[in-house]
Design a protein around this motif. Structure first.
Motif, short mmCIF file in Angstrom:
data_model
loop_
_atom_site.label_atom_id
_atom_site.label_comp_id
_atom_site.label_asym_id
_atom_site.label_seq_id
_atom_site.Cartn_x
_atom_site.Cartn_y
_atom_site.Cartn_z
N ILE A 168 1.57 24.05 -17.88
CA ILE A 168 0.26 24.24 -18.50
C ILE A 168 0.30 23.65 -19.89
CG2 ILE A 168 0.85 26.56 -19.37
CD1 ILE A 168 -2.13 27.29 -18.93
N LEU A 169 -0.77 22.94 -20.26
CA LEU A 169 -0.90 22.31 -21.57
C LEU A 169 -2.26 22.67 -22.14
CD1 LEU A 169 0.04 20.31 -23.79
CD2 LEU A 169 -0.98 18.48 -22.42
N LEU A 170 -2.25 23.32 -23.32
CA LEU A 170 -3.48 23.73 -23.99
C LEU A 170 -3.61 23.00 -25.31
CD1 LEU A 170 -3.14 27.58 -23.37
CD2 LEU A 170 -4.53 25.97 -22.04
N HIS A 171 -4.86 22.68 -25.69
CA HIS A 171 -5.11 21.94 -26.93
C HIS A 171 -6.31 22.55 -27.66
CE1 HIS A 171 -7.26 18.70 -29.17
NE2 HIS A 171 -6.04 18.46 -29.62
N THR A 172 -6.22 22.58 -29.00
CA THR A 172 -7.33 23.03 -29.84
C THR A 172 -7.51 22.05 -30.98
OG1 THR A 172 -8.20 24.82 -31.22
CG2 THR A 172 -5.82 24.49 -31.26
N SER A 173 -8.75 21.86 -31.37
CA SER A 173 -9.06 21.01 -32.52
C SER A 173 -9.79 21.79 -33.60
CB SER A 173 -9.92 19.81 -32.08
OG SER A 173 -11.10 20.26 -31.42
N ASP A 174 -9.91 23.12 -33.39
CA ASP A 174 -10.61 23.96 -34.37
C ASP A 174 -9.76 25.16 -34.80
OD1 ASP A 174 -10.67 25.49 -32.08
OD2 ASP A 174 -12.85 25.37 -31.81
N ALA A 175 -8.46 24.91 -34.99
CA ALA A 175 -7.52 25.92 -35.49
C ALA A 175 -7.37 27.11 -34.55
CB ALA A 175 -7.93 26.41 -36.88
N GLY A 176 -7.58 26.89 -33.26
CA GLY A 176 -7.36 27.94 -32.29
C GLY A 176 -8.56 28.80 -31.98
N ASP A 177 -9.72 28.49 -32.54
CA ASP A 177 -10.92 29.26 -32.19
C ASP A 177 -11.26 29.08 -30.72
OD1 ASP A 177 -11.12 30.21 -34.74
OD2 ASP A 177 -12.59 28.73 -35.40
N SER A 178 -11.01 27.87 -30.21
CA SER A 178 -11.20 27.59 -28.79
C SER A 178 -10.07 26.71 -28.30
CB SER A 178 -12.56 26.90 -28.54
OG SER A 178 -12.59 25.64 -29.20
N TRP A 179 -9.70 26.90 -27.04
CA TRP A 179 -8.61 26.12 -26.43
C TRP A 179 -9.11 25.48 -25.14
CZ3 TRP A 179 -3.73 25.72 -28.69
CH2 TRP A 179 -3.47 26.60 -29.75
N GLU A 180 -8.75 24.24 -24.94
CA GLU A 180 -9.07 23.55 -23.69
C GLU A 180 -7.78 23.24 -22.94
OE1 GLU A 180 -10.50 19.56 -23.88
OE2 GLU A 180 -9.43 19.11 -25.76
N ARG A 181 -7.88 23.25 -21.63
CA ARG A 181 -6.71 22.96 -20.80
C ARG A 181 -6.69 21.49 -20.44
NH1 ARG A 181 -4.64 26.53 -15.63
NH2 ARG A 181 -2.81 25.26 -15.14
N ILE A 182 -5.56 20.83 -20.69
CA ILE A 182 -5.41 19.41 -20.40
C ILE A 182 -4.77 19.26 -19.02
CG2 ILE A 182 -4.44 17.22 -21.17
CD1 ILE A 182 -6.45 18.42 -23.12
N PRO A 183 -5.38 18.47 -18.12
CA PRO A 183 -4.80 18.27 -16.78
C PRO A 183 -3.44 17.58 -16.87
CG PRO A 183 -7.09 17.54 -16.85
CD PRO A 183 -6.67 17.77 -18.27
N LEU A 184 -2.54 17.96 -15.95
CA LEU A 184 -1.19 17.40 -15.92
C LEU A 184 -0.88 16.83 -14.55
CD1 LEU A 184 0.73 20.26 -17.79
CD2 LEU A 184 0.35 17.93 -18.64
N SER A 185 -0.01 15.83 -14.54
CA SER A 185 0.43 15.25 -13.28
C SER A 185 1.45 16.15 -12.61
CB SER A 185 1.06 13.87 -13.54
OG SER A 185 1.77 13.43 -12.40
N SER A 186 1.38 16.22 -11.29
CA SER A 186 2.37 16.99 -10.54
C SER A 186 3.73 16.31 -10.56
CB SER A 186 1.91 17.15 -9.09
OG SER A 186 1.73 15.88 -8.48
N GLN A 187 3.78 15.05 -11.00
CA GLN A 187 5.04 14.31 -11.06
C GLN A 187 5.73 14.42 -12.42
OE1 GLN A 187 4.40 10.27 -9.80
NE2 GLN A 187 3.77 10.85 -7.74
N LEU A 188 5.22 15.25 -13.27
CA LEU A 188 5.87 15.46 -14.56
C LEU A 188 7.28 15.98 -14.33
CD1 LEU A 188 5.45 15.55 -17.70
CD2 LEU A 188 4.93 17.98 -17.38
N PRO A 189 8.31 15.27 -14.80
CA PRO A 189 9.70 15.70 -14.53
C PRO A 189 10.11 16.90 -15.37
CG PRO A 189 9.68 13.76 -15.92
CD PRO A 189 8.25 14.03 -15.57
N GLY A 190 10.34 18.02 -14.71
CA GLY A 190 10.82 19.20 -15.40
C GLY A 190 9.70 20.06 -15.96
N ASP A 191 10.12 21.15 -16.61
CA ASP A 191 9.19 22.08 -17.24
C ASP A 191 9.08 21.78 -18.72
OD1 ASP A 191 8.84 23.58 -14.85
OD2 ASP A 191 10.77 24.57 -15.22
N MET A 192 7.87 21.85 -19.25
CA MET A 192 7.65 21.60 -20.67
C MET A 192 8.20 22.77 -21.48
SD MET A 192 3.78 20.08 -20.54
CE MET A 192 3.24 21.47 -19.55
N VAL A 193 9.08 22.46 -22.43
CA VAL A 193 9.72 23.52 -23.21
C VAL A 193 9.50 23.37 -24.71
CG1 VAL A 193 11.48 24.04 -21.49
CG2 VAL A 193 11.88 22.23 -23.16
N TYR A 194 9.00 22.22 -25.13
CA TYR A 194 8.82 22.01 -26.57
C TYR A 194 7.66 21.04 -26.79
CZ TYR A 194 9.71 20.71 -31.42
OH TYR A 194 9.57 20.49 -32.77
#
Length: 406
Positions: A168-194
């Motif tokens: 899961i990847l979330l992004h905000t452009s208003d200091a966290g007042d709202s968050w949008e989810r960014i679509p990800l490829s199923s072929q992303l190698p591994g789990d996002m940790v940083y």
């Protein structure tokens, strides 16, 4: 040769990506009861059997008790059952006891506004510098039946990013007042940790298989910064004398980034470590120079490296930059493992670990003193984060959060 990974729901079969993995799999006493001096009360004797000796004895004891009790009350003020930490305070959080806290970040434009992440889809928000926290929900992360583990968060200006597992990847452009989810490829190698926010609509992301990606368009396209997987690198270099490379399972145990963008990572078994610097096509493996297996590694404030081994040992690199030469520093870990080190300045740093271990250095790491008050914290302390010189936090399991008081 750099490739571009489209992380939208499109066909990726024509452009396969090979990349890597740092598994930030996380790896814990009460105050003894206080005993006041007691005075024996005169025993009860039936009136019929009272004698002059009893009367004298009982009168003397009663006078002694009357004189002694007030003195005890004034000489021994009540103390709290859990002594306060000398430099830290424990913050009460509105979460379940079993939650493991994983990362914390504040909005640079508003230093009192921050977010705290953890397991069980934990996301808390503060607007008073971390003194109090309130639960925060993100509707786009609650539409599914997944119980997300939020691994990392980063802000640059008002722009922020959160990554977690399952992917899961979330992004905000208003200091966290709202968050949008960014679509990800199923072929992303591994789990996002940083993830690291690097500029306007830009970020750098690392997976636990060693993949490093960068984006400059708010996460809709990602460009690979390395050309091969860690496993492929080790297959080429195992004959070069990297001890333990043949046992590599394909994931990292820990990964840390320096301010200049360099990375150091620990292999899943802790038998060697790897580094990467911007511009290099692949990770560079290094033999460990210590007998025990590596627990964690990171960057000192002066640009050198620190290294923790299983069983509580702490080592510092000789000089600055990337090297395989380390020397051990004596620490009072009581046999518990040290799990992380965080630098407040070039001279002052704090180390934290199992069963409430908290250590401090004021001379750049040459000597360490244990904060014994922290021994009363019945938790493992996993991470030390200093936002700036005056703002720092220690994150642990069972929902334990310590705030730096200075």
């Amino acid at each position: 040769m750099a490739r571009t990974l489209q992380l939208l729901s499109t066909d990726f079969s024509s452009n396969p990506m090979l990349l890597l993995k740092p598994s930030l799999t996380s790896l814990f006493v009460s105050t003894p009861p206080r005993h006041f001096p007691t005075t024996s009360l005169p025993r009860f004797i039936p009136r019929a059997s009272l004698t002059r000796r009893h009367l004298v004895s009982d009168t003397t004891a009663a006078l002694s008790l009357a004189l002694t009790v007030p003195l005890l009350g004034s000489a021994l003020p009540a103390k709290s059952e859990e002594p306060a930490l000398s430099e830290w305070e424990k913050v009460s959080l509105p979460i379940d006891p079993g939650v493991v806290l994983l990362d914390i970040a504040f909005v640079p434009d508003d230093p009192k506004h921050g977010f705290l992440l953890g397991t069980r889809q934990t996301l808390l928000e503060t607007k008073d510098g971390g003194q109090s926290w309130a639960p925060r929900s993100i509707p786009s992360a609650e539409d599914e039946d997944f119980n997300y583990r939020f691994n990392a968060i980063s802000f640059k200006g008002k722009e922020g990013w959160i990554v977690g597992k399952p992917a899961i990847l979330l992004h905000t452009s208003d200091a966290g007042d709202s968050w949008e989810r960014i679509p990800l490829s199923s072929q992303l190698p591994g789990d996002m940790v940083y993830i690291k926010a690097t500029g306007d609509k830009s970020a750098e992301m690392v997976t636990d298989e060693g993949a490093i990606y960068v984006t400059s368009n708010r996460g809709y396209n990602w460009k690979a910064a390395v050309q091969e997987t860690v496993s492929a690198t080790l297959n080429r270099t195992v004959s070069s004398g990297i001890s333990g490379a043949s046992y590599y399972t394909g994931t990292f145990n820990a990964v840390n980034r320096s301010p200049d963008g360099s990375y150091v990572a620990v292999s899943s078994r802790g038998n060697f470590f790897l580094t990467w610097e911007p511009g290099q096509p692949y990770w560079q493996p290094h033999n460990r120079s210590v007998a025990r297996r590596i627990q964690n590694m990171g960057w000192r404030a002066d640009g050198g490296l620190w290294l923790l081994v299983r069983g509580g040992g702490l080592f510092l690199s000789k000089g600055t930059g990337i090297t395989e030469e380390f020397e051990e520093v004596p620490v009072q870990s009581r046999g518990f493992g040290i799990l992380d080190v965080g630098y407040r300045s070039k001279d002052e740093a704090w180390a934290a670990g199992g069963s409430g271990i908290l250590l401090r250095t004021t001379n750049g790491g040459k000597s360490w003193v244990r904060d014994k008050a922290a021994d009363n914290i019945a938790a493992n302390l996993y991470s030390v984060k200093f936002i700036d010189d005056n703002q720092g936090f220690v994150l642990g399991n069972d929902g334990v959060l310590l705030r730096y008081l200075g």
